[in-house]
Design an enzyme around this catalytic site. Structure first.
Site, PDB file in Angstrom:
ATOM      1  N   ASP A   1      57.930 103.240  69.211  1.00 35.91           N
ATOM      2  CA  ASP A   1      58.886 102.892  70.256  1.00 35.91           C
ATOM      3  C   ASP A   1      58.531 101.523  70.834  1.00 35.91           C
ATOM      4  O   ASP A   1      57.989 100.671  70.132  1.00 35.91           O
ATOM      5  CB  ASP A   1      58.857 103.985  71.342  1.00 35.91           C
ATOM      6  CG  ASP A   1      60.213 104.213  71.979  1.00 35.91           C
ATOM      7  OD1 ASP A   1      60.686 103.306  72.678  1.00 35.91           O
ATOM      8  OD2 ASP A   1      60.795 105.297  71.786  1.00 35.91           O
TER       9      ASP A   1
ATOM     10  N   VAL B   1      63.390 114.477  57.515  1.00 31.89           N
ATOM     11  CA  VAL B   1      63.275 114.173  58.940  1.00 31.89           C
ATOM     12  C   VAL B   1      64.106 115.166  59.741  1.00 31.89           C
ATOM     13  O   VAL B   1      65.260 115.446  59.403  1.00 31.89           O
ATOM     14  CB  VAL B   1      63.745 112.735  59.241  1.00 31.89           C
ATOM     15  CG1 VAL B   1      63.638 112.433  60.743  1.00 31.89           C
ATOM     16  CG2 VAL B   1      62.937 111.726  58.434  1.00 31.89           C
TER      17      VAL B   1
ATOM     18  N   SER C   1      67.469 110.281  72.346  1.00 30.57           N
ATOM     19  CA  SER C   1      66.043 109.969  72.446  1.00 30.57           C
ATOM     20  C   SER C   1      65.306 111.095  73.163  1.00 30.57           C
ATOM     21  O   SER C   1      64.249 111.551  72.734  1.00 30.57           O
ATOM     22  CB  SER C   1      65.816 108.666  73.211  1.00 30.57           C
ATOM     23  OG  SER C   1      66.091 107.552  72.428  1.00 30.57           O
TER      24      SER C   1
ATOM     25  N   ALA D   1      66.893 109.280  61.195  1.00 28.00           N
ATOM     26  CA  ALA D   1      67.130 110.718  61.294  1.00 28.00           C
ATOM     27  C   ALA D   1      67.764 111.283  60.034  1.00 28.00           C
ATOM     28  O   ALA D   1      67.525 112.427  59.657  1.00 28.00           O
ATOM     29  CB  ALA D   1      68.007 111.020  62.501  1.00 28.00           C
TER      30      ALA D   1
ATOM     31  N   HIS E   1      61.241 102.526  77.550  1.00 30.35           N
ATOM     32  CA  HIS E   1      61.765 103.614  76.725  1.00 30.35           C
ATOM     33  C   HIS E   1      60.642 104.473  76.151  1.00 30.35           C
ATOM     34  O   HIS E   1      60.663 105.704  76.243  1.00 30.35           O
ATOM     35  CB  HIS E   1      62.621 103.041  75.601  1.00 30.35           C
ATOM     36  CG  HIS E   1      63.388 104.063  74.819  1.00 30.35           C
ATOM     37  ND1 HIS E   1      62.928 104.588  73.637  1.00 30.35           N
ATOM     38  CD2 HIS E   1      64.573 104.655  75.058  1.00 30.35           C
ATOM     39  CE1 HIS E   1      63.803 105.465  73.179  1.00 30.35           C
ATOM     40  NE2 HIS E   1      64.824 105.516  74.021  1.00 30.35           N
TER      41      HIS E   1
ATOM     42  N   ASP F   1      51.575 109.756  85.575  1.00 30.37           N
ATOM     43  CA  ASP F   1      51.865 111.033  84.923  1.00 30.37           C
ATOM     44  C   ASP F   1      51.354 111.082  83.485  1.00 30.37           C
ATOM     45  O   ASP F   1      51.542 112.091  82.796  1.00 30.37           O
ATOM     46  CB  ASP F   1      53.371 111.311  84.940  1.00 30.37           C
ATOM     47  CG  ASP F   1      53.911 111.492  86.347  1.00 30.37           C
ATOM     48  OD1 ASP F   1      53.111 111.802  87.250  1.00 30.37           O
ATOM     49  OD2 ASP F   1      55.128 111.317  86.550  1.00 30.37           O
TER      50      ASP F   1
END
Length: 409
Positions: free
Chosen positions: A52, A198, A247, A193, A86, A61
């Site tokens: 990414d 995948v 996403s 994808a 992202h 976090d």
């Protein structure tokens, strides 16, 4: 290539919710994560690669969750910085642990580790497509058992990607990617994808219904929450936002794969995928599955963790390898360049130009940054397609629902 679920509808979840960010995470509430999932598995010992924009390792976090990875964008980092946000958001949905007093973003697999691999989003960078195959191979060679690819828009014949996917499948790694955010283009599941092997993930809303912008096609494997999703932001080490996109649904499936691999370490990647497929729940719409919009149904992490001797004792092969590509495979195998091992840590790849272009999407979204409010939502645009959904009008804390999917056990 595009971010398959960029910050499309990030809104203020700050003072109005007090620290109700945790309560606003409706997927965790609906999945009853605290009572039905985490007592069984939290993803311990599993490394999930996030290919990414990088991951902000210092986000409150995510502290301690992010390993030293690689930067294939040409910048001098180890993948643990993120100037877009992202990748940080995806990592938080997978392995966020929140912070003191039950506050902040929790991931579905809060004890998994994140291997960040930063790739180029450069609109004019001719080498950008080459980053993905290198990233996949790096992930496999550095211990990732699950690879999250919340990205899309690559051509089916992009150099080396098909071979890298095959390499990961051969090495027993679960690959997960979003179908895309171009729902008006039916039958157009994006690559990676759409590559055989995948797990292709679409998005649903809090009612278990197909999110309108989620791309559909025969390659769709599963759907998962992808609308009004609270997640971490890289605007600050305490930033949060709300977003829509495949996403986010991809991240939940990657987290579920990590939960399964932690609980059942002897299962192959193919058996993990089979568990997720066979445990999926029919959609609330009542449609028969599998179909192009919902795949085999809605992801059900708790059911996927239940003992299932029939699946566990079945074939170890990836069940998606025989899947046809609706957009067609290239007439000849794509040829990738020689694999060059990037070293972990700063300076993994020298040179290059990220060439990032940003587009402002409406004024409905606002992001809290250090106590202030920025009234613009930025997403990355590449030369092939802008897969951007309009910013939503959602404000405040989403009301929780008590079962998932609604009306079903």
């Amino acid at each position: 290539m595009s971010l398959a679920g960029a910050l499309l509808a990030a809104v203020d979840v700050g003072a109005a919710c007090a620290d109700g960010v945790r309560d606003s995470q409706w997927p965790l509430v609906n999945y009853k994560a605290e009572s039905t999932i985490w007592p069984v598995s939290q993803g311990e010992g599993i490394v999930v690669a996030v290919i990414d924009s990088g991951v902000l390792k210092d986000h409150q976090d995510l502290t301690g969750q992010v390993l030293s990875g690689a930067d294939l964008s040409g910048e001098n980092t180890d993948g643990t910085v993120d100037d877009n946000g992202h990748g940080t958001g995806m990592a938080s949905l997978i392995a966020g642990h929140g912070h003191g007093g039950g506050s902040g973003i929790m991931g579905l697999a809060p004890k998994a580790k994140i291997l960040p691999i930063r790739i180029s989003w450069g609109e004019n960078d001719a080498t950008a497509d080459l980053g993905l195959p290198r990233a996949i191979r790096f992930a496999v060679d550095h211990g990732a058992k699950v690879v999250n690819m919340s990205i899309g828009g690559y051509p089916s014949g992009a150099p080396g990607i098909r071979e890298a996917v095959a390499y990961a499948v051969d090495k027993d790694v679960v690959l997960v990617a979003g179908t895309g955010n171009s729902g008006d283009r039916q039958g157009a599941v994006e690559h990676p994808a759409a590559f055989p092997g995948v797990v292709a993930v679409g998005a649903v809303d809090r009612n278990g219904l197909h999110w309108a912008k989620s791309s559909s096609g025969p390659e769709t494997t599963l759907v998962a929450p992808g609308a009004d999703i609270p997640r971490a932001s890289a605007k600050s080490t305490a930033g949060h936002g709300i977003a829509n996109g495949t996403s986010d649904s991809t991240a939940y499936v990657s987290a579920t794969a990590a939960l399964i691999r932690a609980k059942y370490p002897n299962l192959s990647a193919g058996q993990v995928i089979n568990r997720m497929i066979r445990s999926a729940t029919p959609p609330a719409s009542g449609e028969a599955v599998p179909n192009d919009r919902y795949g085999h149904g809605l992801l059900s992490p708790a059911r996927a963790l239940e003992p299932n001797a029939a699946v566990d004792g079945g074939p170890r092969e990836n069940p998606l390898l025989g899947r046809a590509e609706s957009q067609g495979a290239p007439t000849a195998p794509s040829v990738g360049g020689a694999w060059e091992e990037p070293a972990p840590g700063p300076g993994a790849v020298a040179g290059g130009n990220r060439g990032v272009t940003y587009t402002v999407l409406g004024a409905a979204g606002v992001v809290v940054v250090g106590g202030g409010v920025v009234g613009a939502v930025l997403v990355v645009r590449r030369r092939r397609r802008v897969t951007a959904a309009a910013a939503g009008g959602y404000q405040g804390c989403p009301p929780p629902q008590q079962q998932w999917p609604p009306g079903r056990g």
